[in-house]
Design a protein around this motif. Structure first.
Motif, PDB file in Angstrom:
ATOM      1  N   LYS A 141       3.501  -5.329 -10.724  1.00 39.41           N
ATOM      2  CA  LYS A 141       3.988  -5.461 -12.027  1.00 39.41           C
ATOM      3  C   LYS A 141       3.062  -6.105 -13.013  1.00 39.41           C
ATOM      4  O   LYS A 141       2.623  -5.574 -14.196  1.00 39.41           O
ATOM      5  CB  LYS A 141       5.366  -6.372 -12.237  1.00 39.41           C
ATOM      6  CG  LYS A 141       5.727  -6.476 -13.460  1.00 39.41           C
ATOM      7  CD  LYS A 141       7.058  -7.229 -13.400  1.00 39.41           C
ATOM      8  CE  LYS A 141       7.811  -7.264 -15.013  1.00 39.41           C
ATOM      9  NZ  LYS A 141       9.118  -8.061 -14.910  1.00 39.41           N
ATOM     10  N   TYR A 142       2.020  -6.864 -12.616  1.00 40.55           N
ATOM     11  CA  TYR A 142       1.202  -7.779 -13.559  1.00 40.55           C
ATOM     12  C   TYR A 142      -0.347  -7.224 -12.876  1.00 40.55           C
ATOM     13  O   TYR A 142      -1.251  -8.168 -12.699  1.00 40.55           O
ATOM     14  CB  TYR A 142       1.378  -9.157 -13.442  1.00 40.55           C
ATOM     15  CG  TYR A 142       2.717  -9.698 -13.898  1.00 40.55           C
ATOM     16  CD1 TYR A 142       2.885  -9.769 -15.433  1.00 40.55           C
ATOM     17  CD2 TYR A 142       3.661 -10.157 -13.389  1.00 40.55           C
ATOM     18  CE1 TYR A 142       4.124 -10.100 -15.920  1.00 40.55           C
ATOM     19  CE2 TYR A 142       4.930 -10.249 -13.543  1.00 40.55           C
ATOM     20  CZ  TYR A 142       4.966 -10.209 -15.091  1.00 40.55           C
ATOM     21  OH  TYR A 142       6.137 -10.872 -15.541  1.00 40.55           O
ATOM     22  N   GLN A 143      -0.510  -5.961 -13.128  1.00 40.99           N
ATOM     23  CA  GLN A 143      -2.039  -5.410 -12.926  1.00 40.99           C
ATOM     24  C   GLN A 143      -3.069  -5.973 -13.678  1.00 40.99           C
ATOM     25  O   GLN A 143      -4.200  -5.974 -13.208  1.00 40.99           O
ATOM     26  CB  GLN A 143      -1.843  -4.091 -12.723  1.00 40.99           C
ATOM     27  CG  GLN A 143      -1.028  -3.468 -11.758  1.00 40.99           C
ATOM     28  CD  GLN A 143      -1.152  -1.901 -11.611  1.00 40.99           C
ATOM     29  OE1 GLN A 143      -1.934  -1.194 -11.605  1.00 40.99           O
ATOM     30  NE2 GLN A 143       0.172  -1.126 -11.462  1.00 40.99           N
TER      31      GLN A 143
ATOM     32  N   LYS B 188      -0.364   3.388 -10.989  1.00 41.14           N
ATOM     33  CA  LYS B 188      -1.673   2.607 -11.106  1.00 41.14           C
ATOM     34  C   LYS B 188      -2.251   2.479 -12.554  1.00 41.14           C
ATOM     35  O   LYS B 188      -2.351   3.394 -13.119  1.00 41.14           O
ATOM     36  CB  LYS B 188      -2.624   3.410 -10.144  1.00 41.14           C
ATOM     37  CG  LYS B 188      -3.986   2.595 -10.101  1.00 41.14           C
ATOM     38  CD  LYS B 188      -5.192   3.192  -9.473  1.00 41.14           C
ATOM     39  CE  LYS B 188      -6.462   2.571  -9.694  1.00 41.14           C
ATOM     40  NZ  LYS B 188      -7.565   3.317  -8.826  1.00 41.14           N
ATOM     41  N   ARG B 189      -2.541   1.222 -12.776  1.00 39.24           N
ATOM     42  CA  ARG B 189      -3.276   1.162 -14.341  1.00 39.24           C
ATOM     43  C   ARG B 189      -4.499   0.300 -14.179  1.00 39.24           C
ATOM     44  O   ARG B 189      -5.192   0.389 -15.135  1.00 39.24           O
ATOM     45  CB  ARG B 189      -2.122   0.271 -15.021  1.00 39.24           C
ATOM     46  CG  ARG B 189      -0.924   0.358 -15.196  1.00 39.24           C
ATOM     47  CD  ARG B 189      -0.057  -0.165 -16.270  1.00 39.24           C
ATOM     48  NE  ARG B 189       0.243  -1.721 -15.886  1.00 39.24           N
ATOM     49  CZ  ARG B 189       1.069  -2.283 -14.701  1.00 39.24           C
ATOM     50  NH1 ARG B 189       1.996  -1.276 -14.480  1.00 39.24           N
ATOM     51  NH2 ARG B 189       1.153  -3.331 -14.805  1.00 39.24           N
ATOM     52  N   GLU B 190      -4.789  -0.229 -12.936  1.00 40.02           N
ATOM     53  CA  GLU B 190      -5.874  -0.906 -12.858  1.00 40.02           C
ATOM     54  C   GLU B 190      -6.332  -0.768 -11.621  1.00 40.02           C
ATOM     55  O   GLU B 190      -5.653  -0.323 -10.576  1.00 40.02           O
ATOM     56  CB  GLU B 190      -5.680  -2.499 -13.002  1.00 40.02           C
ATOM     57  CG  GLU B 190      -5.131  -2.669 -14.420  1.00 40.02           C
ATOM     58  CD  GLU B 190      -6.364  -2.689 -15.466  1.00 40.02           C
ATOM     59  OE1 GLU B 190      -7.648  -2.498 -15.105  1.00 40.02           O
ATOM     60  OE2 GLU B 190      -6.108  -2.881 -16.633  1.00 40.02           O
ATOM     61  N   ASN B 191      -7.577  -0.888 -10.981  1.00 40.27           N
ATOM     62  CA  ASN B 191      -8.275  -0.839  -9.796  1.00 40.27           C
ATOM     63  C   ASN B 191      -7.828  -2.051  -8.715  1.00 40.27           C
ATOM     64  O   ASN B 191      -7.596  -3.248  -9.568  1.00 40.27           O
ATOM     65  CB  ASN B 191      -9.803  -0.853  -9.706  1.00 40.27           C
ATOM     66  CG  ASN B 191     -10.436   0.477 -10.182  1.00 40.27           C
ATOM     67  OD1 ASN B 191      -9.673   1.568 -10.120  1.00 40.27           O
ATOM     68  ND2 ASN B 191     -11.446   0.315 -10.896  1.00 40.27           N
ATOM     69  N   MET B 192      -7.294  -1.914  -7.744  1.00 38.79           N
ATOM     70  CA  MET B 192      -6.939  -2.886  -7.024  1.00 38.79           C
ATOM     71  C   MET B 192      -7.201  -3.010  -5.721  1.00 38.79           C
ATOM     72  O   MET B 192      -7.771  -1.961  -5.229  1.00 38.79           O
ATOM     73  CB  MET B 192      -5.124  -2.612  -6.791  1.00 38.79           C
ATOM     74  CG  MET B 192      -4.391  -2.560  -8.077  1.00 38.79           C
ATOM     75  SD  MET B 192      -4.233  -4.370  -8.900  1.00 38.79           S
ATOM     76  CE  MET B 192      -2.984  -4.979  -7.937  1.00 38.79           C
ATOM     77  N   ARG B 193      -6.988  -4.067  -4.865  1.00 42.04           N
ATOM     78  CA  ARG B 193      -7.260  -4.081  -3.462  1.00 42.04           C
ATOM     79  C   ARG B 193      -6.085  -4.788  -2.759  1.00 42.04           C
ATOM     80  O   ARG B 193      -5.588  -5.824  -3.248  1.00 42.04           O
ATOM     81  CB  ARG B 193      -8.534  -4.826  -3.177  1.00 42.04           C
ATOM     82  CG  ARG B 193      -9.734  -4.256  -3.474  1.00 42.04           C
ATOM     83  CD  ARG B 193     -11.161  -5.218  -3.043  1.00 42.04           C
ATOM     84  NE  ARG B 193     -11.431  -5.112  -1.709  1.00 42.04           N
ATOM     85  CZ  ARG B 193     -12.047  -3.941  -1.303  1.00 42.04           C
ATOM     86  NH1 ARG B 193     -12.291  -2.918  -2.112  1.00 42.04           N
ATOM     87  NH2 ARG B 193     -12.560  -4.109   0.003  1.00 42.04           N
ATOM     88  N   LEU B 194      -5.536  -3.983  -2.010  1.00 40.48           N
ATOM     89  CA  LEU B 194      -4.019  -4.157  -1.159  1.00 40.48           C
ATOM     90  C   LEU B 194      -4.340  -4.534   0.071  1.00 40.48           C
ATOM     91  O   LEU B 194      -4.511  -3.275   0.646  1.00 40.48           O
ATOM     92  CB  LEU B 194      -2.971  -3.283  -1.897  1.00 40.48           C
ATOM     93  CG  LEU B 194      -2.815  -3.091  -3.215  1.00 40.48           C
ATOM     94  CD1 LEU B 194      -1.946  -2.057  -3.692  1.00 40.48           C
ATOM     95  CD2 LEU B 194      -2.550  -4.386  -3.951  1.00 40.48           C
ATOM     96  N   TYR B 195      -4.091  -5.469   0.706  1.00 39.27           N
ATOM     97  CA  TYR B 195      -4.185  -5.715   2.164  1.00 39.27           C
ATOM     98  C   TYR B 195      -2.784  -5.821   2.607  1.00 39.27           C
ATOM     99  O   TYR B 195      -2.205  -6.964   2.493  1.00 39.27           O
ATOM    100  CB  TYR B 195      -5.095  -6.788   2.563  1.00 39.27           C
ATOM    101  CG  TYR B 195      -5.529  -7.050   4.087  1.00 39.27           C
ATOM    102  CD1 TYR B 195      -6.672  -6.514   4.364  1.00 39.27           C
ATOM    103  CD2 TYR B 195      -4.458  -7.549   4.915  1.00 39.27           C
ATOM    104  CE1 TYR B 195      -7.008  -7.077   5.818  1.00 39.27           C
ATOM    105  CE2 TYR B 195      -4.724  -7.892   6.354  1.00 39.27           C
ATOM    106  CZ  TYR B 195      -6.156  -7.501   6.650  1.00 39.27           C
ATOM    107  OH  TYR B 195      -6.456  -7.598   7.925  1.00 39.27           O
TER     108      TYR B 195
END
Length: 468
Positions: free
Chosen positions: A282-284, A312-319
């Motif tokens: 929600k808060y990318q 997707k609005r921003e690049n992310m890293r999700l583990y």
């Protein structure tokens, strides 16, 4: 007539009695280093997991063994429990000092249970804080205006913080009482401070860690953005806004942080994993990293609507992390969420799905994987940043297929479940029997599908194109 009434009521009493059962627990063996002056307690879901409830203090019998008899409960009632010496610092451990799963008992399964307690968490020493010197309680009553209540907040400051002017990344974590100190932990701590201090000694830049205590009775509500008919919940959005609107601005103002999203992460386990996923997506614009351990995606089907509505609005890293022994659906849901995220524009390289064979839903799983998760999320170029697929290849034939397909490269006779999902992660077919036969897909729309076969040796995954 009076005789008939007496007989009738005696039958009713007999039925009532027969439908209930009692149990007595006897600790026939306890660690030799158990302090003589300490008392033993039973703690469980029936004590609200209070580790030292006076009502559930055990007594010594004529043989000198600690024992307790629990009140009657309907036959078939299942309870979870552990033994302590009055706090989670002194909870029981396994033969090698390892974490052990909650004990379980079903009423009606015998009236006496003999128990062996192998070790205590504190080694019988009487306990004490295990938090490192660079961990402190920032505030015991930090106000949460979005929820109109207060909460204890912990803060870990990297080694050298006091003697430098360096600015640091920040990791926000839930269940703060379980992160740093066995004295406050529910069932063993994550050892976040010890892990990061060790990495700092090796020259790794480690973050400030902000630990937010769960609210006890408020935990379910605060960690769930949606309601569940059985468990309630639904205050998760307000809790997420507390972190974004109140806590983060305070931390950025009062500590030397790198406040931009590139340096800000969030992490939690179980329901804490659920709220970490929700808050990060929600808060990318605020978070670029999320550690999502054993996520409770089962809590509400609204999580899938949320995933499908957020691009997707921003690049992310999700583990994402889970164990194979966490219960039905945990692994499947985690992989389904990965599919959903990819369908909304996230890259496969932005998502690390780790499945631990034999991993259970407990602090031991989360503690042993925290180091790798942190490195993958925060440390570019680390050896731990390599993404290893948790699945093995699966070959479907024919492919493309119109009416039926079969699996060519595996013996499916001993497989457990076959699940077909669309590219958005929505399950469209589940098959739990006759898996060695061809699979009928006539009812599916044309398009690309993800096929997953769950076996005792792992998860096998492939893609299938269905044509008209």
């Amino acid at each position: 007539m009076n005789l008939f009434k007496a007989l009738f009521f005696s039958i009713l009493i007999g039925i009532s009695t027969n439908n209930h059962a009692q149990v007595t627990f006897i600790a026939t063996s306890i660690p030799a280093n158990t302090p003589e002056d300490d008392n033993l307690y039973i703690a469980g879901d029936f004590t609200a997991w209070n580790p030292g409830s006076p009502e559930f203090m055990m007594q010594k019998n004529a043989e000198g063994n600690w024992n307790i008899t629990l009140p009657e409960r309907p036959q078939g009632t299942v309870i979870k429990y552990k033994f302590t010496r009055g706090s989670w610092t002194t909870v029981e451990k396994g033969p090698s000092g390892e974490e052990i799963p909650d004990r379980s008992f079903t009423f009606g399964n015998g009236e006496t249970v003999n128990v062996t307690i192998h070790q205590w968490a504190d080694g019988g020493s009487g306990g004490g804080s295990t938090a490192a010197a660079n961990v402190q309680v920032m505030d015991n009553n930090f106000f949460m205006p979005q929820l109109n209540r207060s909460r204890r907040i912990w803060i870990y400051l990297p080694p050298g913080y006091e003697t430098t002017t360096v600015q640091y990344p920040v990791l926000y974590m839930h269940d703060g009482q379980n992160l740093f100190d066995v004295e406050t932990a529910f069932s063993g701590e994550w050892e976040v401070d010890e892990t990061l201090n060790s990495l700092a000694e090796d020259g790794v830049t480690v973050p400030i860690v902000v630990g937010i205590d769960n609210g006890g009775a408020y935990r379910i509500a605060e960690y769930t953005p949606w309601t569940n008919p059985q468990y309630g919940g639904g205050d998760g959005d307000a809790y997420a806004r507390f972190i974004v609107e109140t806590l983060k601005p305070y931390i950025d103002q009062n500590f030397r942080t790198l406040p931009s999203r590139e340096y800000t992460g969030i992490m939690g386990s179980s329901l804490g994993g659920l709220i970490s996923h929700y808050t990060a997506i929600k808060y990318q614009e605020v978070f670029s990293k999320a550690g999502i351990f054993s996520p409770s995606y089962w809590f509400s089907n609204e999580v899938w609507n949320f995933a499908s509505e957020n691009e997707k609005r921003e690049n992310m890293r999700l583990y994402q992390l889970c164990g194979t022994n966490e219960g039905a659906g945990v692994t499947e849901n985690m992989l389904r969420m990965s599919d959903s995220l990819i369908s909304k524009g996230f890259l496969a390289s932005e998502i690390n799905n780790k499945i631990v064979q034999g991993g259970q839903h407990n602090e031991a799983l989360w503690r042993t994987n925290f180091r790798e998760a942190f490195l993958w999320l925060f440390v570019e170029g680390s050896a731990s940043t390599e993404i290893k697929s948790p699945t093995k290849p699966l070959i479907c034939s024919p492919n493309p297929a119109k009416d039926f397909f079969r699996i060519d490269n595996l013996d499916t006779s001993n497989a457990d479940i076959l699940i077909i999902s669309d590219t958005a992660g929505r399950e469209v077919l589940r098959k739990e029997s006759n898996l060695n036969e061809t699979v009928n897909i006539r009812h599916l729309k044309s398009g690309t599908y993800i096929i997953r076969l769950f076996t005792k040796t792992g998860i096998h995954e492939g893609k299938l194109v269905r044509i008209d």
